[in-house]
Design a protein around this motif. Structure first.
Motif, short mmCIF file in Angstrom:
data_model
loop_
_atom_site.label_atom_id
_atom_site.label_comp_id
_atom_site.label_asym_id
_atom_site.label_seq_id
_atom_site.Cartn_x
_atom_site.Cartn_y
_atom_site.Cartn_z
N LYS B 31 1.00 -1.42 0.22
CA LYS B 31 -0.01 0.24 -0.18
C LYS B 31 1.15 1.39 0.20
O LYS B 31 1.85 1.05 1.02
N ARG B 32 0.32 2.33 -1.06
CA ARG B 32 1.65 3.60 -1.19
C ARG B 32 0.34 4.99 -0.71
O ARG B 32 -1.08 4.88 -1.20
N ILE B 33 0.97 5.50 -0.20
CA ILE B 33 0.51 6.60 0.20
C ILE B 33 0.89 8.20 -0.98
O ILE B 33 2.08 8.29 -0.94
N GLN B 215 -9.69 1.24 2.19
CA GLN B 215 -7.90 0.15 1.40
C GLN B 215 -8.57 0.44 0.32
O GLN B 215 -7.51 -0.24 -0.58
N HIS B 217 -10.35 1.68 -1.97
CA HIS B 217 -10.82 2.23 -3.10
C HIS B 217 -8.98 3.11 -2.74
O HIS B 217 -8.42 4.18 -4.11
N GLY B 218 -8.75 2.95 -2.23
CA GLY B 218 -7.03 4.45 -1.66
C GLY B 218 -7.42 5.19 -1.62
O GLY B 218 -8.83 5.64 -1.65
N THR B 234 5.17 8.82 -3.96
CA THR B 234 4.36 7.90 -3.61
C THR B 234 5.09 7.50 -2.21
O THR B 234 6.42 7.73 -2.48
#
Lengths: 136, 402
Positions: B31-33, B215, B217-218, B234
């Motif tokens: 997972k990346r932001i 989580q 859909h990000g 990211t």
């Protein structure tokens, strides 16, 4: 078959939720049946141009004495949103602290958001005693 | 030391063999932001989860001493504040934590609105978020009554009277909420049940759904950033984002501890149902704009009672809030929606101005003595069982609650 299963399901849901809904509604409790009270203070302790809160069964009431010496009594529940009103010496009025509602000494709503006058009670004097009665 | 470490490792391994939580680590690492100039607002969601957990923890501790009855509630809080070691701290953190949680929830909601993060496919994320805000406000409202003090008593009386003005459904709803016609000990036990069980349960479910959807859909990237080609950078959720989250939580905890130490929660006077409403009565700050609006509304508007118009207006506003993703059609079609943005700013300004007025408006004060003693009954009298909170009963003076 679908019909039987469907109606059984509906019956089941009703059988489960009906008691729950009934449960959360409180039983109608025995309301206070007070119709008349003798106030715990005599007329002599209610000077002209003043007011005091008293208990009328399970609710608050307010007794006021006008400049001419007449004693009047009302329900102390503000007709706006149910707060308990009080007598304001400086204004010479009945006042609700919650939303600044004002009533004159006849119980009429004269300023602020209250939509109706205060409910009035009948007052009679027996010597120095003040007897307040709910109007029939 | 190494033996202990080995033991801990084998315990973790034993648990992992049975639960399989290590399977989540690669997912979390994947997972990346997105990083852009609005990334700061991403931290508010995690902050809310932390504050909610803090409320649960301090709430559980308060339950060790709290007695949910009209006779015992005030005294139990008094005991907790004065006698129990660190009782004042736990209660003050719970009280300030509730305020901070709702404040952060409002900021989170307005940031999501202004960054248009409710666009498809995140409609349900928005709806569950609005639901969580309402539940948080419900927790604040029900918790406010629990100390059974004067301010809380009248705030609850006004608050429960407001839905009562609605035609048909208002009165039954008010009766269910109060547990009778009046605010009594029955209301206290109902609010207690709602506060410690029903509302936290709903909050947990909504939070699980909300986090799951986030989580799935990000993180939403704002349209302005998308237009410029999206976020160029990211960062991984684990550990970078989570560590920054931790720093935010630590800051929140420090702020709460400082607020609790310097401004401990007040208790005030015990509720007296027969005393006049005190001058300067105010609800919690997040209800202030509604309270103040009801103050300004005239008794009648176009032949309809003013408070009914106010309540209907707030109901409509709540509905619009819930349906924002569906009503903002231009944005849903990928176009600009400046009217919506101005609407959000307008609402924000309205809320801020009315809240400011609520706190700064001069309230004339007056000295009003306590309620008069019991009137001598002339006729027969029955008291409902729930009126046991009265300071003096009409039939049996020995049952005073002192």
């Amino acid at each position: 078959m679908d019909w039987v299963l469907g109606s059984s399901l509906v019956g089941f849901v009703v059988a489960v939720f009906y008691p729950v809904v009934r449960y959360i509604f409180p039983p109608a409790s025995a309301e206070s049946v007070v119709n008349t009270v003798t106030l715990p203070f005599p007329v002599s302790e209610l000077p002209s141009g003043s007011g005091r809160i008293f208990r009328f069964g399970d609710r608050p009431g307010i007794a006021v004495r006008t400049a001419s010496g007449e004693v009047r009594a009302f329900s102390a529940r503000c007709t706006h949103l149910d707060c308990t009103v009080q007598f304001r010496d400086d204004l010479g009025l009945i006042w609700c602290a919650c939303h600044n509602g004002q009533f004159d000494l006849s119980g009429r709503n004269i300023a602020g958001p209250p939509p109706r006058p205060l409910d009035a009670y009948d007052v009679r004097l027996r010597g120095d005693q003040i007897i307040v009665t709910r109007p029939s | 030391m190494s033996r202990l470490r080995a033991l801990a490792r084998s315990v973790v391994q034993w648990l992992d063999d049975r639960i399989g939580f290590s399977a989540l680590i690669p997912i979390a690492r994947k997972k990346r932001i997105p990083v852009h100039r609005h990334s700061f607002w991403y931290y508010l969601g995690g902050m809310l989860v932390f504050l909610f957990m803090l409320q649960v923890a301090t709430g559980v501790l308060l339950l060790f001493y709290y007695r949910p009855s009209a006779e015992g509630a005030f005294e139990s809080i008094q005991f907790l504040m004065a006698e129990v070691q660190f009782g004042w701290l736990i209660r003050s953190i719970h009280s300030w934590g509730a305020n901070l949680m709702i404040f952060v929830a409002f900021v989170h909601m307005f940031s999501v609105m202004l960054l248009k993060a409710y666009r498809a496919p995140r409609e349900l994320t928005w709806i569950s978020g609005v639901g969580l805000l309402l539940v948080a406000m419900g927790l604040g409202f029900t918790g406010y009554l629990l100390p059974w003090n004067e301010l809380a008593f009248f705030a609850t009386r006004v608050g429960t009277e407001i839905p009562g003005v609605l035609p048909w459904v208002g009165e039954p709803f008010r009766t269910v909420l109060r547990g009778g016609e009046e605010v009594t000990g029955a209301t206290l036990t109902r609010f207690y049940a709602l506060h410690v069980s029903v509302l936290p349960g709903i909050a947990f479910m909504l939070m699980a759904l909300h986090v799951l959807l986030v989580q799935k859909h990000g993180m939403s990237v704002p349209p302005g950033v998308e237009k410029r080609g999206g976020a160029r950078l990211t960062v991984p959720f684990l550990p970078n984002f989570l560590l920054r989250d931790f720093i935010g939580w630590l800051c929140a905890l420090v702020i709460l501890a400082a607020m609790a130490a310097f401004f401990p929660a007040h208790l005030g006077e015990k509720a007296d149902p027969f005393a006049p409403a005190p001058a300067g009565i105010k609800p919690e700050w997040y209800f202030m704009f509604m309270f103040q609006t009801l103050k300004y509304l005239p008794p009648e508007i176009l032949g309809i009672e003013g408070e009914l118009v106010g309540v209907a207006g707030f109901g409509l506003l709540g509905l619009v809030l819930l349906l924002v993703p569906f009503l903002d059609r231009p944005r849903a079609n990928g176009e600009h929606s400046p009217w919506w943005t101005w609407g959000v700013y307008g609402t924000l300004i309205y809320v801020l101005v009315l809240t400011y007025l609520g706190y700064t408006e001069e309230v004339p004060t007056t000295d009003v003595g306590p309620a008069e003693e019991t009137a001598e009954e002339v006729t027969s009298l029955e008291l409902a069982p729930d009126w046991d909170f009265l300071p003096l009963t009409l039939e049996d003076p020995s049952t005073s609650d002192g």
